[in-house]
Design a protein around this motif. Structure first.
Motif, PDB file in Angstrom:
ATOM      1  N   TYR A  48     -58.561   7.924  20.433  1.00 43.00           N
ATOM      2  CA  TYR A  48     -57.107   8.081  20.512  1.00 43.00           C
ATOM      3  C   TYR A  48     -56.527   7.810  19.140  1.00 43.00           C
ATOM      4  O   TYR A  48     -56.621   6.706  18.627  1.00 43.00           O
ATOM      5  CB  TYR A  48     -56.557   7.120  21.540  1.00 43.00           C
ATOM      6  CG  TYR A  48     -55.046   7.147  21.633  1.00 43.00           C
ATOM      7  CD1 TYR A  48     -54.359   8.347  21.646  1.00 43.00           C
ATOM      8  CD2 TYR A  48     -54.329   5.974  21.721  1.00 43.00           C
ATOM      9  CE1 TYR A  48     -52.982   8.365  21.750  1.00 43.00           C
ATOM     10  CE2 TYR A  48     -52.958   5.987  21.831  1.00 43.00           C
ATOM     11  CZ  TYR A  48     -52.291   7.183  21.843  1.00 43.00           C
ATOM     12  OH  TYR A  48     -50.937   7.198  21.941  1.00 43.00           O
ATOM     13  N   SER A  49     -55.714   8.912  18.366  1.00 44.51           N
ATOM     14  CA  SER A  49     -54.924   8.830  17.078  1.00 44.51           C
ATOM     15  C   SER A  49     -53.507   9.149  17.347  1.00 44.51           C
ATOM     16  O   SER A  49     -53.363  10.116  17.963  1.00 44.51           O
ATOM     17  CB  SER A  49     -55.400   9.764  16.083  1.00 44.51           C
ATOM     18  OG  SER A  49     -55.388   9.946  14.871  1.00 44.51           O
ATOM     19  N   GLY A 120     -54.166  18.524  22.019  1.00 47.75           N
ATOM     20  CA  GLY A 120     -53.320  18.748  20.849  1.00 47.75           C
ATOM     21  C   GLY A 120     -54.056  19.579  19.814  1.00 47.75           C
ATOM     22  O   GLY A 120     -53.901  19.389  18.611  1.00 47.75           O
ATOM     23  N   ASN A 184     -58.081  12.747  21.402  1.00 48.20           N
ATOM     24  CA  ASN A 184     -56.700  13.040  21.768  1.00 48.20           C
ATOM     25  C   ASN A 184     -55.837  13.075  20.514  1.00 48.20           C
ATOM     26  O   ASN A 184     -55.592  12.048  19.891  1.00 48.20           O
ATOM     27  CB  ASN A 184     -56.180  11.973  22.724  1.00 48.20           C
ATOM     28  CG  ASN A 184     -54.722  12.208  23.085  1.00 48.20           C
ATOM     29  OD1 ASN A 184     -54.275  13.349  23.147  1.00 48.20           O
ATOM     30  ND2 ASN A 184     -53.982  11.139  23.308  1.00 48.20           N
ATOM     31  N   SER A 187     -49.345  14.300  20.121  1.00 44.88           N
ATOM     32  CA  SER A 187     -48.346  13.350  19.629  1.00 44.88           C
ATOM     33  C   SER A 187     -46.958  13.930  19.845  1.00 44.88           C
ATOM     34  O   SER A 187     -46.781  15.153  19.901  1.00 44.88           O
ATOM     35  CB  SER A 187     -48.556  13.064  18.140  1.00 44.88           C
ATOM     36  OG  SER A 187     -47.591  12.155  17.659  1.00 44.88           O
ATOM     37  N   PRO A 219     -40.945  10.288  23.512  1.00 43.92           N
ATOM     38  CA  PRO A 219     -42.140   9.471  23.324  1.00 43.92           C
ATOM     39  C   PRO A 219     -42.688   8.896  24.620  1.00 43.92           C
ATOM     40  O   PRO A 219     -43.904   8.806  24.791  1.00 43.92           O
ATOM     41  CB  PRO A 219     -41.659   8.373  22.373  1.00 43.92           C
ATOM     42  CG  PRO A 219     -40.577   9.018  21.583  1.00 43.92           C
ATOM     43  CD  PRO A 219     -39.871   9.915  22.556  1.00 43.92           C
ATOM     44  N   GLU A 223     -46.378   9.928  24.803  1.00 42.96           N
ATOM     45  CA  GLU A 223     -47.297   8.869  24.384  1.00 42.96           C
ATOM     46  C   GLU A 223     -47.731   7.960  25.530  1.00 42.96           C
ATOM     47  O   GLU A 223     -48.840   7.428  25.506  1.00 42.96           O
ATOM     48  CB  GLU A 223     -46.648   8.017  23.288  1.00 42.96           C
ATOM     49  CG  GLU A 223     -46.120   8.804  22.099  1.00 42.96           C
ATOM     50  CD  GLU A 223     -47.229   9.407  21.255  1.00 42.96           C
ATOM     51  OE1 GLU A 223     -48.410   9.080  21.489  1.00 42.96           O
ATOM     52  OE2 GLU A 223     -46.920  10.209  20.357  1.00 42.96           O
ATOM     53  N   ILE A 440     -40.384   5.542  19.924  1.00 44.99           N
ATOM     54  CA  ILE A 440     -41.637   6.248  19.702  1.00 44.99           C
ATOM     55  C   ILE A 440     -42.820   5.297  19.589  1.00 44.99           C
ATOM     56  O   ILE A 440     -43.865   5.507  20.216  1.00 44.99           O
ATOM     57  CB  ILE A 440     -41.523   7.155  18.444  1.00 44.99           C
ATOM     58  CG1 ILE A 440     -42.846   7.880  18.169  1.00 44.99           C
ATOM     59  CG2 ILE A 440     -41.063   6.369  17.226  1.00 44.99           C
ATOM     60  CD1 ILE A 440     -42.720   8.904  17.054  1.00 44.99           C
ATOM     61  N   LYS A 444     -46.033   4.545  22.066  1.00 44.23           N
ATOM     62  CA  LYS A 444     -47.396   4.688  21.549  1.00 44.23           C
ATOM     63  C   LYS A 444     -48.219   3.458  21.922  1.00 44.23           C
ATOM     64  O   LYS A 444     -49.378   3.566  22.340  1.00 44.23           O
ATOM     65  CB  LYS A 444     -47.383   4.885  20.027  1.00 44.23           C
ATOM     66  CG  LYS A 444     -47.073   6.304  19.578  1.00 44.23           C
ATOM     67  CD  LYS A 444     -47.186   6.425  18.062  1.00 44.23           C
ATOM     68  CE  LYS A 444     -46.894   7.860  17.607  1.00 44.23           C
ATOM     69  NZ  LYS A 444     -47.978   8.782  17.976  1.00 44.23           N
ATOM     70  N   GLU A 448     -51.527   3.105  24.225  1.00 41.59           N
ATOM     71  CA  GLU A 448     -52.757   2.421  23.820  1.00 41.59           C
ATOM     72  C   GLU A 448     -53.198   1.422  24.882  1.00 41.59           C
ATOM     73  O   GLU A 448     -54.385   1.330  25.219  1.00 41.59           O
ATOM     74  CB  GLU A 448     -52.541   1.693  22.491  1.00 41.59           C
ATOM     75  CG  GLU A 448     -52.391   2.585  21.286  1.00 41.59           C
ATOM     76  CD  GLU A 448     -52.241   1.776  20.003  1.00 41.59           C
ATOM     77  OE1 GLU A 448     -52.060   2.397  18.953  1.00 41.59           O
ATOM     78  OE2 GLU A 448     -52.303   0.528  20.044  1.00 41.59           O
ATOM     79  N   ARG A 462     -55.324   4.583  14.135  1.00 45.77           N
ATOM     80  CA  ARG A 462     -53.913   4.589  13.742  1.00 45.77           C
ATOM     81  C   ARG A 462     -53.806   5.023  12.291  1.00 45.77           C
ATOM     82  O   ARG A 462     -53.834   4.197  11.379  1.00 45.77           O
ATOM     83  CB  ARG A 462     -53.319   3.194  13.898  1.00 45.77           C
ATOM     84  CG  ARG A 462     -53.233   2.676  15.322  1.00 45.77           C
ATOM     85  CD  ARG A 462     -52.914   1.196  15.293  1.00 45.77           C
ATOM     86  NE  ARG A 462     -52.567   0.652  16.591  1.00 45.77           N
ATOM     87  CZ  ARG A 462     -52.406  -0.652  16.821  1.00 45.77           C
ATOM     88  NH1 ARG A 462     -52.566  -1.522  15.830  1.00 45.77           N
ATOM     89  NH2 ARG A 462     -52.092  -1.099  18.021  1.00 45.77           N
ATOM     90  N   ARG A 489     -54.816  14.740   6.828  1.00 46.49           N
ATOM     91  CA  ARG A 489     -55.144  15.135   8.201  1.00 46.49           C
ATOM     92  C   ARG A 489     -56.611  15.528   8.324  1.00 46.49           C
ATOM     93  O   ARG A 489     -57.257  15.270   9.340  1.00 46.49           O
ATOM     94  CB  ARG A 489     -54.244  16.312   8.630  1.00 46.49           C
ATOM     95  CG  ARG A 489     -52.790  15.924   8.856  1.00 46.49           C
ATOM     96  CD  ARG A 489     -51.970  17.109   9.357  1.00 46.49           C
ATOM     97  NE  ARG A 489     -50.628  16.696   9.759  1.00 46.49           N
ATOM     98  CZ  ARG A 489     -49.587  16.606   8.944  1.00 46.49           C
ATOM     99  NH1 ARG A 489     -49.738  16.917   7.648  1.00 46.49           N
ATOM    100  NH2 ARG A 489     -48.423  16.202   9.389  1.00 46.49           N
TER     101      ARG A 489
END
Length: 559
Positions: A48-49, A120, A184, A187, A219, A223, A440, A444, A448, A462, A489
């Motif tokens: 998860y990012s 995504g 994942n 976002s 969000p 998220e 947001i 997030k 998590e 992160r 990225r």
């Protein structure tokens, strides 16, 4: 039995000499029958990012020579398992056990096909993740909302799931069958209020900052609720970190499978065994299973075993790498046989394991180590082991290993917005404007927490501010949610893929940035590109239990 663990215990009596030339010996084994499937394929995880069984005392006595065959017990055995074979097959089985010969070629190995799901996948990081996975030869499936956009961007043959993480009813778990790992990259979308340039210069942080706003779903929807929906969709396919309890004793639970004796009486032998429940026989004083009996080599026999009745519904263990037994043994070698067919007389996928006399131990049996066996001979033409269709389990003590070889032990016998004292003026825009941007970062963090509490093995990455720069800059990994900076990225995509294969990354939460200052562009010389990174070096330095929430809760981080 637990999909990660099981146990045997036992005490073996001395070997006895028989004056008539017969050999006699006895052994016993107690197993805390606990069988888990492990792995979630041990490295199966979302980037998860994902109890115990006991075999108890088992007395095994081996006697040579001819004995009368108990046809009544033979009939009871067939009736118990509801699978009487054709009489001709019985005769064939007895004859084949006498004339068994070794195979001429090695059996087929169990195959695995681990598909990685990328969510995504049409985003800035997601499409790069897909590219890195493909270059590494990894099968990829993508979850996208727009099929046309995905095929245009990722190719017409891309394996698609059409769905939206914010809409749980679009994520039918059957579409995720075969998924073993997940990256994942979904976002919430943040964009400039005043709009962007055609080449998205404003969006590319590091070139120009902009006044941001949320574009599209909130969000909370993306998220938090999105993470919840995604976990629910993939959980059964990815598996749980602690494994899946197949059979064992937990509180008043005595296991959902019914065990019965299956001995060499089915081929004319006279060995005899039983399975019993001992209420206080485990290492913790709780219930345990007792596998006991007498094994004889008379009438060309030589094995005792206990086997479950065929499961009403096959167990799907494809998310896991194997079986773990928690056992206390007698120093002898046993077999675990896993069956994938409802037929009575068919191939069993088999592994042998040794026990340590008088000691509790965990025995892990990877599915990849299973040997297809039919009537004590390896089956060279057997289909690969199908972990998604388990129909029965069997534990055996036998004179033979495989193909006429003797058993050597058979002696016949995200956190900063709410931190107190934090100077928000020195924080990135998302921290300063958390509330203005629909909370947001709050959501997030909630997302998590969902994944940490789900039981699914995970890695939470992160990244600092994302850029379009190439990968290759030196990196800084931190934990505790304290750093700021930028990262490519492309680098994040590579890092996510590397984390899939790293046990060191499982259960970790960390931040990552490049060493290049935000104000300086990072470029590479095509004629002298930077070397490939060994991300494992970074992963090994990460610690469990550090998320940054410690500063919110006033509790120390685990070190």
């Amino acid at each position: 039995m637990n999909c990660p663990s099981s146990s045997f215990c036992g005490v073996s009596p001395p070997v006895l000499a028989n004056p008539r030339g017969e050999f006699a010996a006895s052994c016993s084994t107690r197993i805390t029958q606990k069988v888990h499937f492990f792995g979630s394929r041990s490295s199966s995880q979302i980037i998860y990012s994902p109890t115990s069984s006991h075999l108890s005392r088992r007395a095994v006595i081996a006697l040579a020579g001819k004995k009368s065959w108990d046809i009544g017990r033979f009939a009871k055995t067939l009736f118990f398992f509801n699978g009487p074979p054709n009489p001709l097959k019985i005769v064939e089985s007895i004859m084949s056990s006498i004339t068994a010969s070794a195979p001429t070629e090695a059996p087929k190995k169990a195959e695995t096909s681990d598909v990685v799901l990328v969510t995504g996948a049409t985003g800035g990081v997601g499409r790069r993740v897909v590219d890195v996975l493909r270059k590494n030869g990894v099968p990829v499936r993508v979850l996208v909302r727009n099929a046309e956009k995905a095929r245009t961007m990722l190719g017409p043959d891309v394996d698609l799931i059409i769905g939206d993480v914010t809409k749980g009813d679009t994520l039918d778990p059957k579409y995720f069958k075969g998924i073993k790992k997940v990256i994942n990259a979904v976002s919430v979308i943040v964009g400039p209020k005043e709009g962007d340039t055609p080449d998205r210069q404003k969006y590319s942080q590091g070139i120009k900052f902009f006044e941001p706003e949320i574009k599209g779903p909130s969000p909370e929807m993306v998220e938090y609720l999105g993470m919840q929906n995604l976990i629910n969709a993939v959980k059964e396919s990815v598996g749980l970190s602690e494994g899946k309890l197949l059979f064992g004793f937990k509180g008043n639970l005595c296991g959902k499978f019914v065990w019965g004796a299956l001995d060499d009486v089915v081929m004319g032998g006279v060995s005899e065994s039983a399975f019993q429940i001992q209420p206080t026989g485990s290492e913790t004083g709780e219930a345990t299973g007792l596998f006991k009996g007498t094994v004889s080599t008379s009438n060309n026999g030589g094995f005792t075993s206990i086997r479950t009745k065929n499961f009403t519904v096959p167990e799907d263990l494809s998310p896991y790498d194997g079986v773990e037994l928690r056992v206390k043994g007698d120093g002898r070698r046993y077999k675990l046989i896993i069956r994938t067919s409802y037929e009575w007389d068919t191939i069993g996928y088999t592994a042998s394991f040794d026990t340590t006399k008088g000691e509790w131990q965990s025995v892990r049996i990877p599915f990849s180590s299973l040997i297809p066996v039919f009537r004590a001979r390896t089956a060279t033409d057997a289909p690969p082991f199908d972990a998604s269709n388990i129909t029965a389990l069997q534990l055996m003590f036998s004179k033979f290993e495989y193909d006429g070889k003797l058993n050597p032990t058979f002696a016949e016998g995200v956190t900063r917005p709410e931190r107190p004292g934090l100077d928000l003026s020195k924080q990135p825009p998302a921290v300063r404007m958390n509330k203005e941007l629909g909370s947001i970062l709050t959501y997030k963090l909630k997302g998590e927490d969902l994944i940490r509490e789900s039981g699914v093995p995970y890695t939470i990455v992160r990244p600092c501010a994302l850029t379009e720069e190439p990968a290759g800059a030196d990196l800084i990994f931190e934990q505790g949610d304290n750093i700021t900076g930028k990262i490519s990225r492309e680098e994040v995509a590579r890092l996510c893929v590397a984390a899939l294969a790293s046990p060191s990354a499982v259960g970790k939460t960390f931040e990552v940035k490049s060493t290049v200052p935000f104000s300086e562009p990072f470029v590479i010389d095509p004629s002298n590109p930077p070397p490939e990174k060994d991300y494992e070096v970074y992963f090994k330095e990460l610690k469990d239990g550090i998320t940054g929430k410690e500063a919110l809760e006033g509790t120390p981080a685990l070190v």
